[in-house]
Design a protein around this motif. Structure first.
Motif, PDB file in Angstrom:
ATOM      1  N   TRP A 131       0.843  -1.191   0.000  1.00 29.42           N
ATOM      2  CA  TRP A 131       0.000   0.000   0.000  1.00 29.42           C
ATOM      3  C   TRP A 131       0.884   1.248   0.000  1.00 29.42           C
ATOM      4  N   ALA A 132       0.461   2.253  -0.718  1.00 28.75           N
ATOM      5  CA  ALA A 132       1.248   3.490  -0.823  1.00 28.75           C
ATOM      6  C   ALA A 132       1.476   4.122   0.538  1.00 28.75           C
ATOM      7  N   ILE A 177       9.329   4.648   4.998  1.00 29.19           N
ATOM      8  CA  ILE A 177      10.534   5.399   4.647  1.00 29.19           C
ATOM      9  C   ILE A 177      10.613   6.700   5.422  1.00 29.19           C
ATOM     10  N   ALA A 178       9.469   7.280   5.800  1.00 29.14           N
ATOM     11  CA  ALA A 178       9.497   8.485   6.630  1.00 29.14           C
ATOM     12  C   ALA A 178      10.105   8.175   7.993  1.00 29.14           C
ATOM     13  N   ASP A 179       9.746   7.017   8.560  1.00 26.79           N
ATOM     14  CA  ASP A 179      10.314   6.607   9.841  1.00 26.79           C
ATOM     15  C   ASP A 179      11.809   6.337   9.709  1.00 26.79           C
ATOM     16  N   TRP A 215       9.843  11.719  -2.168  1.00 21.20           N
ATOM     17  CA  TRP A 215       9.288  11.135  -3.382  1.00 21.20           C
ATOM     18  C   TRP A 215       8.151  10.166  -3.073  1.00 21.20           C
ATOM     19  N   GLN A 216       8.144   9.614  -1.861  1.00 24.02           N
ATOM     20  CA  GLN A 216       7.125   8.621  -1.518  1.00 24.02           C
ATOM     21  C   GLN A 216       5.823   9.248  -1.054  1.00 24.02           C
ATOM     22  N   GLN A 217       5.784  10.539  -0.863  1.00 23.67           N
ATOM     23  CA  GLN A 217       4.562  11.195  -0.403  1.00 23.67           C
ATOM     24  C   GLN A 217       3.458  11.053  -1.452  1.00 23.67           C
TER      25      GLN A 217
END
Length: 268
Positions: A82-83, A90-92, A122-124
Protein backbone atom coordinates in the motif's frame (compact mmCIF):
# COMPACT_ATOMS: atom_id res chain seq x y z
CA UNK A 1 7.35 22.26 0.43
CA UNK A 2 11.02 22.60 -0.54
CA UNK A 3 12.39 19.26 -1.74
CA UNK A 4 15.24 17.91 0.39
CA UNK A 5 18.76 17.48 -0.89
CA UNK A 6 19.03 14.72 -3.53
CA UNK A 7 15.33 15.08 -4.39
CA UNK A 8 15.69 18.15 -6.58
CA UNK A 9 16.26 16.39 -9.92
CA UNK A 10 15.33 13.05 -11.48
CA UNK A 11 18.93 12.62 -12.66
CA UNK A 12 19.75 11.28 -9.18
CA UNK A 13 17.28 8.37 -9.38
CA UNK A 14 20.17 5.89 -9.58
CA UNK A 15 21.47 7.23 -6.26
CA UNK A 16 18.05 6.87 -4.68
CA UNK A 17 17.81 3.30 -5.95
CA UNK A 18 21.13 2.68 -4.19
CA UNK A 19 19.67 4.26 -1.04
CA UNK A 20 16.67 1.92 -1.15
CA UNK A 21 19.02 -1.03 -1.58
CA UNK A 22 21.07 0.20 1.36
CA UNK A 23 17.97 0.34 3.57
CA UNK A 24 17.13 -3.26 2.66
CA UNK A 25 20.72 -4.44 3.23
CA UNK A 26 20.86 -2.73 6.62
CA UNK A 27 17.69 -4.46 7.73
CA UNK A 28 18.80 -7.85 6.47
CA UNK A 29 22.04 -7.45 8.42
CA UNK A 30 20.59 -6.05 11.67
CA UNK A 31 17.24 -7.75 12.15
CA UNK A 32 18.40 -11.30 13.04
CA UNK A 33 20.35 -10.02 16.06
CA UNK A 34 17.49 -7.70 17.06
CA UNK A 35 15.01 -10.59 16.92
CA UNK A 36 17.32 -12.79 18.98
CA UNK A 37 17.73 -10.02 21.56
CA UNK A 38 13.97 -9.57 21.81
CA UNK A 39 14.09 -6.03 20.42
CA UNK A 40 12.01 -6.80 17.34
CA UNK A 41 9.14 -9.21 16.79
CA UNK A 42 9.47 -11.72 13.99
CA UNK A 43 6.23 -10.54 12.37
CA UNK A 44 7.34 -6.91 12.46
CA UNK A 45 10.75 -7.76 11.01
CA UNK A 46 9.16 -9.81 8.25
CA UNK A 47 6.82 -6.98 7.25
CA UNK A 48 9.55 -4.35 7.37
CA UNK A 49 11.76 -6.47 5.13
CA UNK A 50 8.86 -6.99 2.73
CA UNK A 51 8.28 -3.22 2.54
CA UNK A 52 11.97 -2.55 1.97
CA UNK A 53 11.96 -5.06 -0.90
CA UNK A 54 8.87 -3.37 -2.35
CA UNK A 55 10.66 -0.03 -2.13
CA UNK A 56 13.67 -1.43 -4.00
CA UNK A 57 11.39 -2.87 -6.69
CA UNK A 58 9.65 0.47 -7.09
CA UNK A 59 12.91 2.40 -7.45
CA UNK A 60 14.42 -0.20 -9.76
CA UNK A 61 11.48 0.44 -12.07
CA UNK A 62 11.59 4.24 -11.65
CA UNK A 63 15.33 4.45 -12.35
CA UNK A 64 15.09 2.35 -15.51
CA UNK A 65 15.14 4.60 -18.62
CA UNK A 66 13.37 1.84 -20.56
CA UNK A 67 10.58 1.39 -18.00
CA UNK A 68 7.08 0.60 -19.18
CA UNK A 69 3.93 2.25 -17.90
CA UNK A 70 2.32 0.51 -14.94
CA UNK A 71 -1.14 -0.06 -16.33
CA UNK A 72 -4.28 -0.53 -14.29
CA UNK A 73 -3.90 -0.24 -10.52
CA UNK A 74 -4.81 -3.25 -8.38
CA UNK A 75 -4.73 -3.78 -4.62
CA UNK A 76 -2.48 -3.46 -2.72
CA UNK A 77 -0.48 -1.61 -5.37
CA UNK A 78 1.84 -2.06 -8.33
CA UNK A 79 4.73 -3.07 -6.05
CA UNK A 80 2.77 -5.29 -3.64
CA UNK A 81 2.51 -2.69 -0.91
CA UNK A 82 0.00 0.00 0.00
CA UNK A 83 1.25 3.49 -0.82
CA UNK A 84 0.59 4.76 2.69
CA UNK A 85 2.59 1.86 4.17
CA UNK A 86 5.64 2.63 2.05
CA UNK A 87 5.35 6.34 2.80
CA UNK A 88 5.18 5.75 6.56
CA UNK A 89 8.02 3.22 6.47
CA UNK A 90 10.53 5.40 4.65
CA UNK A 91 9.50 8.48 6.63
CA UNK A 92 10.31 6.61 9.84
CA UNK A 93 13.65 5.42 8.41
CA UNK A 94 14.51 8.98 7.38
CA UNK A 95 13.71 10.32 10.86
CA UNK A 96 15.92 7.67 12.48
CA UNK A 97 18.76 8.28 10.02
CA UNK A 98 18.66 12.03 10.63
CA UNK A 99 18.70 11.54 14.42
CA UNK A 100 21.73 9.28 14.07
CA UNK A 101 23.48 11.79 11.82
CA UNK A 102 22.79 14.59 14.29
CA UNK A 103 24.34 12.57 17.11
CA UNK A 104 27.35 11.51 15.06
CA UNK A 105 27.63 13.79 12.00
CA UNK A 106 30.07 11.80 9.86
CA UNK A 107 29.90 12.49 6.10
CA UNK A 108 28.48 9.03 5.41
CA UNK A 109 25.71 9.29 8.02
CA UNK A 110 24.76 12.76 6.81
CA UNK A 111 24.57 11.47 3.25
CA UNK A 112 22.44 8.48 4.26
CA UNK A 113 20.05 10.79 6.12
CA UNK A 114 19.83 13.06 3.06
CA UNK A 115 19.15 10.10 0.80
CA UNK A 116 16.43 8.66 3.04
CA UNK A 117 14.76 12.09 3.32
CA UNK A 118 14.76 12.30 -0.48
CA UNK A 119 13.15 8.85 -0.66
CA UNK A 120 10.52 9.99 1.84
CA UNK A 121 9.79 13.13 -0.19
CA UNK A 122 9.29 11.14 -3.38
CA UNK A 123 7.13 8.62 -1.52
CA UNK A 124 4.56 11.19 -0.40
CA UNK A 125 1.11 10.65 -1.98
CA UNK A 126 -0.07 13.03 -4.69
CA UNK A 127 -3.38 11.20 -5.11
CA UNK A 128 -5.06 8.33 -3.25
CA UNK A 129 -2.85 5.24 -3.48
CA UNK A 130 -0.27 6.93 -5.72
CA UNK A 131 3.11 8.22 -4.56
CA UNK A 132 4.89 11.19 -6.13
CA UNK A 133 7.62 8.97 -7.61
CA UNK A 134 5.08 6.57 -9.13
CA UNK A 135 3.03 9.38 -10.66
CA UNK A 136 6.12 11.06 -12.11
CA UNK A 137 7.87 7.94 -13.40
CA UNK A 138 4.69 6.44 -14.84
CA UNK A 139 3.78 9.66 -16.66
CA UNK A 140 7.27 10.00 -18.16
CA UNK A 141 7.66 6.32 -19.10
CA UNK A 142 8.42 5.95 -22.79
CA UNK A 143 9.34 9.61 -23.32
CA UNK A 144 12.53 9.57 -25.36
CA UNK A 145 12.23 12.75 -27.48
CA UNK A 146 14.00 15.59 -25.61
CA UNK A 147 11.61 18.07 -27.20
CA UNK A 148 8.67 16.24 -25.66
CA UNK A 149 10.00 16.77 -22.16
CA UNK A 150 8.41 20.20 -22.10
CA UNK A 151 5.05 18.41 -21.97
CA UNK A 152 5.94 16.61 -18.74
CA UNK A 153 4.54 18.14 -15.54
CA UNK A 154 7.59 19.34 -13.63
CA UNK A 155 7.33 18.28 -10.01
CA UNK A 156 10.60 20.02 -9.18
CA UNK A 157 11.58 22.62 -11.81
CA UNK A 158 15.28 23.06 -12.51
CA UNK A 159 17.07 25.11 -15.19
CA UNK A 160 17.63 21.93 -17.22
CA UNK A 161 14.24 20.25 -17.26
CA UNK A 162 12.15 23.43 -17.01
CA UNK A 163 13.62 24.53 -20.33
CA UNK A 164 12.74 21.22 -21.92
CA UNK A 165 16.36 20.18 -22.45
CA UNK A 166 17.48 16.62 -21.73
CA UNK A 167 18.93 16.23 -18.23
CA UNK A 168 22.68 16.39 -17.91
CA UNK A 169 24.78 13.91 -15.93
CA UNK A 170 25.08 15.10 -12.34
CA UNK A 171 28.62 15.95 -11.19
CA UNK A 172 29.04 14.79 -7.61
CA UNK A 173 31.42 15.53 -4.76
CA UNK A 174 34.11 12.80 -4.47
CA UNK A 175 33.78 12.76 -0.68
CA UNK A 176 30.01 12.63 -0.16
CA UNK A 177 28.55 12.04 -3.69
CA UNK A 178 26.20 15.02 -3.40
CA UNK A 179 25.64 17.21 -6.51
CA UNK A 180 28.17 20.03 -6.94
CA UNK A 181 28.20 23.37 -8.72
CA UNK A 182 29.30 23.05 -12.38
CA UNK A 183 33.06 23.59 -12.65
CA UNK A 184 33.65 22.61 -9.03
CA UNK A 185 35.23 19.37 -7.89
CA UNK A 186 34.00 19.31 -4.26
CA UNK A 187 30.83 20.49 -2.56
CA UNK A 188 32.64 22.22 0.31
CA UNK A 189 36.03 23.19 1.70
CA UNK A 190 35.54 20.63 4.46
CA UNK A 191 35.17 17.76 2.03
CA UNK A 192 38.02 18.94 -0.18
CA UNK A 193 40.29 19.06 2.86
CA UNK A 194 39.19 15.63 4.07
CA UNK A 195 39.79 14.09 0.64
CA UNK A 196 43.17 15.76 0.13
CA UNK A 197 44.40 14.90 3.64
CA UNK A 198 43.51 11.25 3.12
CA UNK A 199 45.20 11.30 -0.29
CA UNK A 200 48.34 12.85 1.22
CA UNK A 201 48.59 10.21 3.94
CA UNK A 202 48.12 7.38 1.46
CA UNK A 203 50.47 8.95 -1.06
CA UNK A 204 53.33 9.09 1.43
CA UNK A 205 53.10 5.32 1.77
CA UNK A 206 52.55 4.53 -1.91
CA UNK A 207 55.14 6.81 -3.52
CA UNK A 208 58.23 4.81 -2.61
CA UNK A 209 56.45 1.52 -3.29
CA UNK A 210 55.35 2.72 -6.75
CA UNK A 211 58.84 3.92 -7.65
CA UNK A 212 60.40 0.63 -6.56
CA UNK A 213 57.78 -1.24 -8.62
CA UNK A 214 58.66 0.83 -11.68
CA UNK A 215 62.44 0.53 -11.26
CA UNK A 216 62.32 -3.25 -10.69
CA UNK A 217 59.50 -3.86 -13.20
CA UNK A 218 57.33 -5.34 -10.45
CA UNK A 219 60.22 -7.37 -9.05
CA UNK A 220 61.48 -8.86 -12.30
CA UNK A 221 64.71 -6.81 -12.58
CA UNK A 222 67.46 -5.59 -10.27
CA UNK A 223 66.63 -6.14 -6.60
CA UNK A 224 63.85 -8.60 -7.29
CA UNK A 225 63.12 -9.46 -3.66
CA UNK A 226 62.53 -5.82 -2.73
CA UNK A 227 60.59 -5.23 -5.94
CA UNK A 228 58.28 -8.18 -5.32
CA UNK A 229 57.64 -7.15 -1.73
CA UNK A 230 56.95 -3.56 -2.75
CA UNK A 231 54.57 -4.77 -5.47
CA UNK A 232 52.69 -6.97 -3.01
CA UNK A 233 52.40 -4.21 -0.41
CA UNK A 234 51.32 -1.67 -3.02
CA UNK A 235 48.57 -3.91 -4.40
CA UNK A 236 47.40 -4.89 -0.92
CA UNK A 237 47.11 -1.29 0.25
CA UNK A 238 45.39 -0.11 -2.93
CA UNK A 239 42.82 -2.92 -2.71
CA UNK A 240 42.24 -2.16 0.97
CA UNK A 241 41.67 1.54 0.30
CA UNK A 242 39.39 0.90 -2.67
CA UNK A 243 37.18 -1.25 -0.43
CA UNK A 244 37.34 1.33 2.37
CA UNK A 245 36.26 4.12 0.00
CA UNK A 246 33.42 2.02 -1.37
CA UNK A 247 32.10 1.29 2.14
CA UNK A 248 32.25 5.01 2.95
CA UNK A 249 30.31 5.89 -0.19
CA UNK A 250 33.11 7.87 -1.82
CA UNK A 251 33.52 8.41 -5.54
CA UNK A 252 35.38 5.66 -7.46
CA UNK A 253 38.91 6.71 -8.35
CA UNK A 254 38.56 6.40 -12.15
CA UNK A 255 35.55 8.71 -12.02
CA UNK A 256 37.43 11.17 -9.81
CA UNK A 257 40.47 11.23 -12.09
CA UNK A 258 38.33 11.61 -15.22
CA UNK A 259 36.65 14.65 -13.68
CA UNK A 260 40.02 16.16 -12.79
CA UNK A 261 41.10 15.81 -16.41
CA UNK A 262 37.86 17.36 -17.67
CA UNK A 263 38.28 20.31 -15.30
CA UNK A 264 41.84 20.91 -16.48
CA UNK A 265 43.84 19.47 -13.58
CA UNK A 266 47.11 18.14 -15.07
CA UNK A 267 49.75 16.56 -12.78
CA UNK A 268 52.52 16.90 -15.39
Amino acid sequence: MTPPRFAARPEVFDYLLDAARRLLAEREARYPAMIEAGKLAVADATRKLELARCLVAQWRWAADPARATLGEWREPGHFNAWAHELAAEIADAATRARALADRDPTPLRREVADMYEALAWWQQPVSPGRARIVAHADFTAGVRDPGARRLIPVLHATPQNAAGAPPRPVATCPECRSPVTPGKLFCSTEHRTAWNNRQTVRGRVLTSLAIVMRVTRNGTRGDRATGKQATHEFNTLVSRWIDEDARAGRQPWPEYQARRYRLGFDPL
